[in-house]
Design a protein around this motif. Structure first.
Motif, PDB file in Angstrom:
ATOM      1  N   GLU A 203     -14.344  40.525  15.011  1.00 61.22           N
ATOM      2  CA  GLU A 203     -13.448  41.875  15.914  1.00 61.22           C
ATOM      3  C   GLU A 203     -12.382  41.720  16.318  1.00 61.22           C
ATOM      4  OE1 GLU A 203     -15.315  44.098  16.800  1.00 61.22           O
ATOM      5  OE2 GLU A 203     -17.622  43.823  16.461  1.00 61.22           O
ATOM      6  N   THR A 205     -10.564  43.011  18.958  1.00 56.37           N
ATOM      7  CA  THR A 205      -9.497  42.459  20.072  1.00 56.37           C
ATOM      8  C   THR A 205      -9.794  41.422  20.108  1.00 56.37           C
ATOM      9  OG1 THR A 205     -12.844  43.101  20.223  1.00 56.37           O
ATOM     10  CG2 THR A 205     -10.738  45.190  21.138  1.00 56.37           C
ATOM     11  N   VAL A 264      -9.179  53.255  21.415  1.00 54.55           N
ATOM     12  CA  VAL A 264      -9.486  51.469  22.137  1.00 54.55           C
ATOM     13  C   VAL A 264     -10.496  52.538  23.187  1.00 54.55           C
ATOM     14  CG1 VAL A 264     -10.133  49.603  24.180  1.00 54.55           C
ATOM     15  CG2 VAL A 264      -7.948  50.130  22.089  1.00 54.55           C
ATOM     16  N   GLY A 265     -10.245  53.966  24.000  1.00 54.46           N
ATOM     17  CA  GLY A 265     -12.000  54.759  24.760  1.00 54.46           C
ATOM     18  C   GLY A 265     -12.924  55.300  23.457  1.00 54.46           C
ATOM     19  N   SER A 267     -13.632  53.918  20.814  1.00 50.39           N
ATOM     20  CA  SER A 267     -14.069  52.644  20.422  1.00 50.39           C
ATOM     21  C   SER A 267     -15.772  52.288  21.448  1.00 50.39           C
ATOM     22  CB  SER A 267     -13.337  51.402  20.228  1.00 50.39           C
ATOM     23  OG  SER A 267     -14.183  50.497  19.467  1.00 50.39           O
ATOM     24  N   ARG A 268     -14.816  51.735  22.183  1.00 47.83           N
ATOM     25  CA  ARG A 268     -16.373  51.671  23.832  1.00 47.83           C
ATOM     26  C   ARG A 268     -16.986  52.606  24.654  1.00 47.83           C
ATOM     27  NH1 ARG A 268     -12.391  47.744  26.728  1.00 47.83           N
ATOM     28  NH2 ARG A 268     -12.363  45.929  25.396  1.00 47.83           N
ATOM     29  N   GLY A 269     -16.608  54.556  24.109  1.00 51.27           N
ATOM     30  CA  GLY A 269     -17.092  55.217  24.469  1.00 51.27           C
ATOM     31  C   GLY A 269     -18.032  55.193  23.295  1.00 51.27           C
ATOM     32  N   SER A 270     -18.201  55.439  22.254  1.00 46.42           N
ATOM     33  CA  SER A 270     -18.793  55.303  21.070  1.00 46.42           C
ATOM     34  C   SER A 270     -19.697  54.090  20.680  1.00 46.42           C
ATOM     35  CB  SER A 270     -18.363  55.851  19.728  1.00 46.42           C
ATOM     36  OG  SER A 270     -17.053  55.477  19.124  1.00 46.42           O
ATOM     37  N   ASP A 271     -19.147  52.908  20.761  1.00 47.26           N
ATOM     38  CA  ASP A 271     -20.086  51.768  20.492  1.00 47.26           C
ATOM     39  C   ASP A 271     -19.908  51.632  19.058  1.00 47.26           C
ATOM     40  OD1 ASP A 271     -21.092  49.213  20.807  1.00 47.26           O
ATOM     41  OD2 ASP A 271     -23.382  50.296  20.232  1.00 47.26           O
ATOM     42  N   SER A 273     -16.091  49.628  15.753  1.00 47.19           N
ATOM     43  CA  SER A 273     -15.830  49.063  15.934  1.00 47.19           C
ATOM     44  C   SER A 273     -14.414  50.046  15.990  1.00 47.19           C
ATOM     45  CB  SER A 273     -15.663  48.401  14.418  1.00 47.19           C
ATOM     46  OG  SER A 273     -14.947  49.087  13.479  1.00 47.19           O
ATOM     47  N   LEU A 274     -13.587  48.992  16.458  1.00 47.78           N
ATOM     48  CA  LEU A 274     -11.848  49.572  16.481  1.00 47.78           C
ATOM     49  C   LEU A 274     -11.238  50.247  15.307  1.00 47.78           C
ATOM     50  CD1 LEU A 274      -9.147  48.791  19.599  1.00 47.78           C
ATOM     51  CD2 LEU A 274      -8.627  48.969  17.065  1.00 47.78           C
TER      52      LEU A 274
END
Length: 467
Positions: A203, A205, A264-265, A267-271, A273-274
Motif C-alpha cells: 500500500e 500509504t 487520499v479522500g 481513496s478512503r471514501g471509495s475504498d 487503492s490510492l
C-alpha cells in the motif's frame, strides 16, 4: 496531417477514451463490465499505436508476446488470466492518459511560470536547494515535463563564458536530482504506480514514511556534495531577483497538498487503492485548475477555455503511444510472468528467502539500477521482478521494504543511466551526450546515492525485524 492519418488519430483517441471509461467502471457500484472489455480496448490501443512506437516500446511489445507464448507453452493459459492481465495493462495505460491532464494544466499555468523564473534566478547560496526543490515538486505534477520547462530557462540560448557554462550545468544537475527523488514517493509518477501494482500486498500509504525519509536523506546528500564543489558566484542570467517572494512557491506547495488530499479522500471514501483514486481525480482537478487560471475572463470565458483545453488534451492522447505501451505493457507482463512460472522455477527462486532481508532488498535495488545501465528500462525490470514476487508463496521481505528498494533503484537509474529519459532530456539542454551527463557529471553523486541507499535499506530492515 494527411486525412487518413488524422482519421486514425481520431479513432485511436476515441478508443483510448473508451478504455479509460471501462477502467473507471471499477469505481462504480452500479456498473460492472467484464475484464475482457478493458483488456480488449487496451489491445486495440496497442495495435493502433504500433506504427508510431519507438524501440523501447517495441521491445516491451516483444517481451509481452514472448511471455504470452511461454504461458501457452506451460499449459497455464486461459481466457480469464489473459483478460485479467490485459485489464491491469488497461489501468496503467489509463493512468498515463489521466496524468496528462495535470501536465497540460501546469504547462499553461501562470503559477508554474512564476515559480520556474524564481527558481532559476536564485543567488549562489540558495541556488542548488531551490532548483533541487523545484525539480522535485514540479516533477510531482509535471513528471518529465519539468525538465523541458526548467532546462531551457537554466541553459539559456546565448554564448556563456566557460565559467558560466559550468554554473548552468551544475544547476541542471540539481533539477535532475530533485526530479529523480520524486520517484521515491510521488503517486503521480510512473515509478510509484507500477511499484504499487507490482509488489503484492503493498500500500502506498504504508510505504510513504520510508520513501519520504529516503528522499530527504538523499536530498541532504546532494546538498553536501554540492558544497564540496568550487564556489560559483556567477549568476547565470542578467536579470536578478531584486525582491524574492516565496508566495508562488508556497502556492505551488498548497496546490500539491490539495491534490494529494483529494486523492487520499477519494481513496478512503471509495475504498480504492490510492493509485486507482488518481484516475478520476487528476482530470477533474486539472480542469478546475485551468478554469481557475482563466477566471479573469468571466464564467463564460473560463468555461470556453476549459472546454477547449479538454478537447486539446484528448486530441493529444495518441501522441503518448510510447508511454502507454511501455507502462501498460509492463502491467500485462508482470501478471503473465507470475502465471508462467512453474513449480521448478519457483523452487529455485525460493532460495532467495534464505538470504538476509537487507541483502535481498539491496540486491533488488541494484538489479533495477544496473539493468538500466545496459538499456533495460526500470519499467521492464520492476514488472518482471513484481511478477516473480507475485508467484512466490511468501514474500522474502516485507512489502514496504521491497517497494522502497525498487523505488531507490528506479531513482538511481534516472540520474545515472545514459538510456534514461531524464539523462537524454538533460543532455539535450546541456549540449552533452547522455552518457556524459549520467557518468561524468552525475557519476560521483550516483555512486554515493547507491551507498546511502544501501545503508537506508539495511537500517530499515533491521528496524522492521525488531518491531
Amino acid at each position: 496531417m494527411p486525412r487518413g492519418s488524422a482519421h486514425r488519430q481520431t479513432v485511436l483517441a476515441l478508443v483510448q477514451v473508451a478504455m479509460i471509461a471501462a477502467v473507471l467502471t471499477e469505481l462504480s457500484a452500479t456498473i460492472t463490465l467484464p475484464k475482457v472489455v478493458a483488456a480488449s480496448l487496451f489491445a486495440s490501443v496497442v495495435v493502433l499505436s504500433l506504427r508510431h512506437l519507438g524501440r523501447t516500446a517495441w521491445f516491451m511489445v516483444g517481451l509481452c508476446g514472448a511471455a504470452t507464448a511461454m504461458l501457452f507453452a506451460t499449459g497455464t493459459a486461459n481466457a480469464a488470466l489473459i483478460a485479467s492481465a490485459g485489464q491491469r495493462g488497461a489501468f496503467l495505460a489509463s493512468l498515463i492518459l489521466c496524468l496528462s491532464f495535470l501536465r497540460a494544466a501546469s504547462a499553461g499555468s501562470p503559477l508554474i511560470a512564476a515559480c520556474s523564473k524564481i527558481l532559476v534566478r536564485q543567488p549562489p547560496r540558495r541556488r542548488y536547494f531551490a532548483l533541487l526543490s523545484g525539480g522535485h515538486f514540479l516533477g510531482v505534477i509535471m513528471n518529465f515535463g519539468v525538465l523541458n520547462l526548467l532546462g531551457p530557462l537554466v541553459m539559456k540560448n546565448d554564448a556563456p563564458s566557460p565559467a558560466e557554462l559550468v554554473v548552468r550545468r551544475r544547476m541542471m544537475l540539481a533539477v535532475i536530482r530533485g526530479f529523480s527523488l520524486a520517484m521515491l514517493w510521488a503517486p503521480t509518477t510512473l515509478a510509484q504506480a507500477l511499484i504499487v501494482e507490482a509488489v503484492p500486498g503493498l500500500e502506498w500509504t504504508e510505504m510513504l514514511p520510508l520513501t519520504l525519509g529516503a528522499a530527504l536523506i538523499c536530498a541532504i546528500l546532494g546538498s553536501l556534495l554540492e558544497k564540496t564543489q568550487p564556489p560559483c558566484d556567477i549568476l547565470p542570467h542578467d536579470e536578478q531577483v531584486a525582491c524574492f517572494s516565496y508566495r508562488p512557491v508556497i502556492a505551488l506547495w498548497c496546490l500539491i497538498a490539495v491534490f494529494l488530499a483529494v486523492v487520499v479522500g477519494v481513496s478512503r471514501g471509495s475504498d480504492l487503492s490510492l493509485i486507482y483514486a488518481i484516475l478520476p481525480v487528476a482530470p477533474l482537478f486539472s480542469l478546475a485548475w485551468i478554469a481557475f487560471d482563466a477566471r479573469a475572463r468571466g464564467a463564460r470565458g473560463a468555461s470556453v477555455e476549459t472546454g477547449q483545453s479538454l478537447m486539446s488534451i484528448v486530441r493529444s492522447f495518441p501522441l503518448q503511444g510510447n508511454e502507454i505501451v511501455l507502462l501498460g505493457g509492463a502491467g500485462y507482463l508482470g501478471a503473465i510472468v507470475a502465471a508462467s512460472l512453474g513449480p521448478g522455477l519457483l523452487e529455485s527462486f525460493g532460495v532467495l528467502t534464505d538470504l538476509p532481508d537487507a541483502v535481498m532488498a539491496i540486491g533488488m535495488m541494484l538489479v533495477v539500477a544496473l539493468a538500466a545501465q545496459v538499456g533495460i528500462n526500470p519499467v521492464v525490470s520492476v514488472s518482471i521482478t513484481g511478477g516473480i514476487l507475485a508467484a512466490m508463496p511468501t514474500l522474502p521481505v516485507a512489502p514496504e521494504v521491497l517497494g522502497l528498494a525498487l523505488a531507490l533503484g528506479w531513482a538511481i537509474s534516472h540520474g545515472s543511466s545514459p538510456f534514461s529519459a531524464a539523462a537524454l532530456i538533460a543532455g539535450r539542454n546541456m549540449g552533452l551526450p547522455a552518457w556524459e551527463v549520467g557518468y561524468q557529471y552525475n557519476g560521483w553523486y550516483s555512486l554515493c546515492f547507491v551507498a546511502v541507499s544501501a545503508a537506508i535499506l539495511g537500517c530499515v530492515t533491521i528496524f522492521i525485524q525488531g518491531i
